[in-house]
Design an enzyme around this catalytic site. Structure first.
Site, PDB file in Angstrom:
ATOM      1  N   ARG A 130      31.053  36.196  40.369  1.00  0.00           N
ATOM      2  CA  ARG A 130      32.140  35.734  41.214  1.00  0.00           C
ATOM      3  C   ARG A 130      31.718  35.637  42.672  1.00  0.00           C
ATOM      4  O   ARG A 130      32.505  35.251  43.522  1.00  0.00           O
ATOM      5  CB  ARG A 130      33.242  36.760  41.096  1.00  0.00           C
ATOM      6  CG  ARG A 130      34.616  36.214  40.940  1.00  0.00           C
ATOM      7  CD  ARG A 130      35.474  37.443  40.742  1.00  0.00           C
ATOM      8  NE  ARG A 130      36.846  37.147  40.643  1.00  0.00           N
ATOM      9  CZ  ARG A 130      37.505  37.133  39.497  1.00  0.00           C
ATOM     10  NH1 ARG A 130      36.898  37.370  38.365  1.00  0.00           N
ATOM     11  NH2 ARG A 130      38.787  36.894  39.513  1.00  0.00           N
ATOM     12  N   ARG A 187      52.947  34.532  34.197  1.00  0.00           N
ATOM     13  CA  ARG A 187      52.085  35.220  33.226  1.00  0.00           C
ATOM     14  C   ARG A 187      52.491  36.681  33.018  1.00  0.00           C
ATOM     15  O   ARG A 187      52.923  37.369  33.930  1.00  0.00           O
ATOM     16  CB  ARG A 187      50.634  35.200  33.693  1.00  0.00           C
ATOM     17  CG  ARG A 187      49.773  36.025  32.740  1.00  0.00           C
ATOM     18  CD  ARG A 187      48.345  36.150  33.042  1.00  0.00           C
ATOM     19  NE  ARG A 187      48.001  36.377  34.410  1.00  0.00           N
ATOM     20  CZ  ARG A 187      46.770  36.207  34.868  1.00  0.00           C
ATOM     21  NH1 ARG A 187      45.841  35.795  34.058  1.00  0.00           N
ATOM     22  NH2 ARG A 187      46.505  36.428  36.128  1.00  0.00           N
TER      23      ARG A 187
HETATM   24  P1  AP5 Z   1      40.397  38.598  36.509  1.00  0.00           P
HETATM   25  O1  AP5 Z   1      41.123  39.341  35.493  1.00  0.00           O
HETATM   26  O2  AP5 Z   1      39.071  38.023  36.193  1.00  0.00           O
HETATM   27  O3  AP5 Z   1      41.382  37.519  37.085  1.00  0.00           O
HETATM   28  P2  AP5 Z   1      41.169  36.003  37.551  1.00  0.00           P
HETATM   29  O4  AP5 Z   1      39.818  35.436  37.661  1.00  0.00           O
HETATM   30  O5  AP5 Z   1      41.991  35.951  38.774  1.00  0.00           O
HETATM   31  O6  AP5 Z   1      41.585  35.231  36.359  1.00  0.00           O
HETATM   32  P3  AP5 Z   1      42.916  35.311  35.650  1.00  0.00           P
HETATM   33  O7  AP5 Z   1      42.868  36.380  34.598  1.00  0.00           O
HETATM   34  O8  AP5 Z   1      44.046  35.390  36.622  1.00  0.00           O
HETATM   35  O9  AP5 Z   1      42.991  33.854  35.035  1.00  0.00           O
HETATM   36  P4  AP5 Z   1      42.243  33.189  33.824  1.00  0.00           P
HETATM   37  O10 AP5 Z   1      41.436  32.057  34.322  1.00  0.00           O
HETATM   38  O11 AP5 Z   1      41.564  34.192  32.943  1.00  0.00           O
HETATM   39  O12 AP5 Z   1      43.503  32.584  33.081  1.00  0.00           O
HETATM   40  P5  AP5 Z   1      44.303  33.124  31.793  1.00  0.00           P
HETATM   41  O13 AP5 Z   1      43.599  32.721  30.564  1.00  0.00           O
HETATM   42  O14 AP5 Z   1      44.672  34.554  31.961  1.00  0.00           O
HETATM   43  O15 AP5 Z   1      40.178  39.504  37.816  1.00  0.00           O
HETATM   44  C1  AP5 Z   1      41.224  40.279  38.356  1.00  0.00           C
HETATM   45  C2  AP5 Z   1      40.711  41.027  39.572  1.00  0.00           C
HETATM   46  O16 AP5 Z   1      39.650  41.939  39.172  1.00  0.00           O
HETATM   47  C3  AP5 Z   1      40.067  40.171  40.680  1.00  0.00           C
HETATM   48  O17 AP5 Z   1      41.042  39.634  41.557  1.00  0.00           O
HETATM   49  C4  AP5 Z   1      39.169  41.202  41.361  1.00  0.00           C
HETATM   50  O18 AP5 Z   1      39.904  42.073  42.171  1.00  0.00           O
HETATM   51  C5  AP5 Z   1      38.616  41.994  40.172  1.00  0.00           C
HETATM   52  N1  AP5 Z   1      37.399  41.405  39.628  1.00  0.00           N
HETATM   53  C6  AP5 Z   1      37.226  40.901  38.370  1.00  0.00           C
HETATM   54  N2  AP5 Z   1      35.983  40.443  38.213  1.00  0.00           N
HETATM   55  C7  AP5 Z   1      35.342  40.659  39.389  1.00  0.00           C
HETATM   56  C8  AP5 Z   1      34.042  40.365  39.868  1.00  0.00           C
HETATM   57  N3  AP5 Z   1      33.137  39.741  39.079  1.00  0.00           N
HETATM   58  N4  AP5 Z   1      33.735  40.716  41.131  1.00  0.00           N
HETATM   59  C9  AP5 Z   1      34.624  41.333  41.940  1.00  0.00           C
HETATM   60  N5  AP5 Z   1      35.883  41.635  41.564  1.00  0.00           N
HETATM   61  C10 AP5 Z   1      36.247  41.290  40.289  1.00  0.00           C
HETATM   62  O19 AP5 Z   1      45.610  32.213  31.927  1.00  0.00           O
HETATM   63  C11 AP5 Z   1      46.509  32.362  32.985  1.00  0.00           C
HETATM   64  C12 AP5 Z   1      47.926  31.998  32.509  1.00  0.00           C
HETATM   65  O20 AP5 Z   1      47.949  30.615  32.195  1.00  0.00           O
HETATM   66  C13 AP5 Z   1      48.388  32.719  31.234  1.00  0.00           C
HETATM   67  O21 AP5 Z   1      49.770  32.959  31.292  1.00  0.00           O
HETATM   68  C14 AP5 Z   1      48.075  31.729  30.120  1.00  0.00           C
HETATM   69  O22 AP5 Z   1      48.935  31.910  28.996  1.00  0.00           O
HETATM   70  C15 AP5 Z   1      48.326  30.413  30.837  1.00  0.00           C
HETATM   71  N6  AP5 Z   1      47.490  29.313  30.340  1.00  0.00           N
HETATM   72  C16 AP5 Z   1      46.191  29.357  29.955  1.00  0.00           C
HETATM   73  N7  AP5 Z   1      45.757  28.137  29.588  1.00  0.00           N
HETATM   74  C17 AP5 Z   1      46.821  27.294  29.767  1.00  0.00           C
HETATM   75  C18 AP5 Z   1      47.003  25.900  29.570  1.00  0.00           C
HETATM   76  N8  AP5 Z   1      46.017  25.108  29.116  1.00  0.00           N
HETATM   77  N9  AP5 Z   1      48.221  25.370  29.877  1.00  0.00           N
HETATM   78  C19 AP5 Z   1      49.248  26.152  30.339  1.00  0.00           C
HETATM   79  N10 AP5 Z   1      49.131  27.491  30.523  1.00  0.00           N
HETATM   80  C20 AP5 Z   1      47.931  28.049  30.251  1.00  0.00           C
END
Ligand code: AP5
Length: 212
Positions: A85, A124
């Site tokens: 990241r 979500r």
């Molecule tokens: P992390 O859990 O990795 O969160 P993120 O990258 O912000 O990603 P999300 O989980 O929010 O989204 P996603 O892309 O996985 O989407 P999802 O499938 O869930 O990280 C959280 C925190 O941890 C960071 O902010 C940081 O603090 C820390 N962290 C983690 N890794 C780190 C690193 N490498 N370095 C430093 N800090 C780190 O889907 C989202 C929503 O959309 C769901 O409700 C889903 O049902 C919906 N959805 C999915 N696909 C679709 C679609 N095609 N159409 C409509 N809705 C959809």
């Protein structure tokens, strides 16, 4: 095989990595899920991480690199979701893989526009136990508050509050978008528009992975 899923918060990395892991048997490595497990366990690492995560800031590089380094050589192959990241993390991954003698096979960049990201994140909820994501409007659990997969409690993440969402998108643009360029300069990025239904996105994803 090692596949990296890159994209902004809410792009669907977790949703697609879970599906891909189920269909291929590859190990899904999500640094966000790992950190949330540490928080749930009340560990020192979890306590430290929570202070960054709740605001939508990144956890320090050295913590993340130490946490994931031992896991990237799983013989089943790995799907990296949420790592690397920062460019520092990408360089650390390169160094670790060089030691192992096998590079990243595929980097998939999942794009979604900001309005859609905010809509997705604002509605979500996730299972506290197995981390399965739900959309409370379009894809809620069958029984309110309970995970369809494991029966765990379905909750809204602290970092899915409006201020934290705004900050996560800003942090993504500042620190994670350069990681896309890092791999792009090496000609290693396949880009997909991660819009449409999750099934449609999965089809696009398997399409580019299959073209490897
Ligand atoms: P992390 O859990 O990795 O969160 P993120 O990258 O912000 O990603 P999300 O989980 O929010 O989204 P996603 O892309 O996985 O989407 P999802 O499938 O869930 O990280 C959280 C925190 O941890 C960071 O902010 C940081 O603090 C820390 N962290 C983690 N890794 C780190 C690193 N490498 N370095 C430093 N800090 C780190 O889907 C989202 C929503 O959309 C769901 O409700 C889903 O049902 C919906 N959805 C999915 N696909 C679709 C679609 N095609 N159409 C409509 N809705 C959809």
């Amino acid at each position: 095989m090692r596949i990296i899923l890159l994209g902004p918060p809410g792009a669907g990395k977790g949703t697609q990595a879970r599906r891909l892991s189920e269909s291929t048997g590859m190990k899904h490595l999500s640094t966000g899920d790992m950190l949330r497990s540490e928080i749930a366990a009340g560990s020192e690492l979890g306590l430290m991480a929570k202070s960054f995560m709740d605001k939508g800031d990144l956890v320090p590089d050295e913590t993340i690199i130490g946490m994931i380094e031992q896991q990237i050589n799983d013989p089943a192959g790995v799907l990296l979701d949420g790592f690397p990241r920062t460019v520092v993390q990408a360089q650390a991954l390169d160094a670790a893989l060089e030691k192992a003698g096998s590079p990243v096979d595929k980097v998939v960049y999942m794009t979604v526009d900001v309005d859609e990201l905010v809509t997705r994140l604002s509605s979500r909820a996730i299972c506290e136990s197995c981390q399965t994501p739900y959309n409370l409007q379009s894809d809620p659990p069958s029984k309110e508050g309970a995970c369809d997969k494991c029966g765990g409690k379905v909750v809204v993440r602290a970092d899915d509050q409006p201020e934290a969402i705004k900050n996560r998108i800003k942090v993504y643009e500042e620190l994670t978008a350069p990681v896309v360029d890092y791999y792009r300069e090496r000609g290693e990025v396949d880009e997909i528009a991660a819009t449409g239904t999750p099934d449609e996105v999965f089809e696009k994803l398997t399409g580019v992975i299959g073209n490897n």
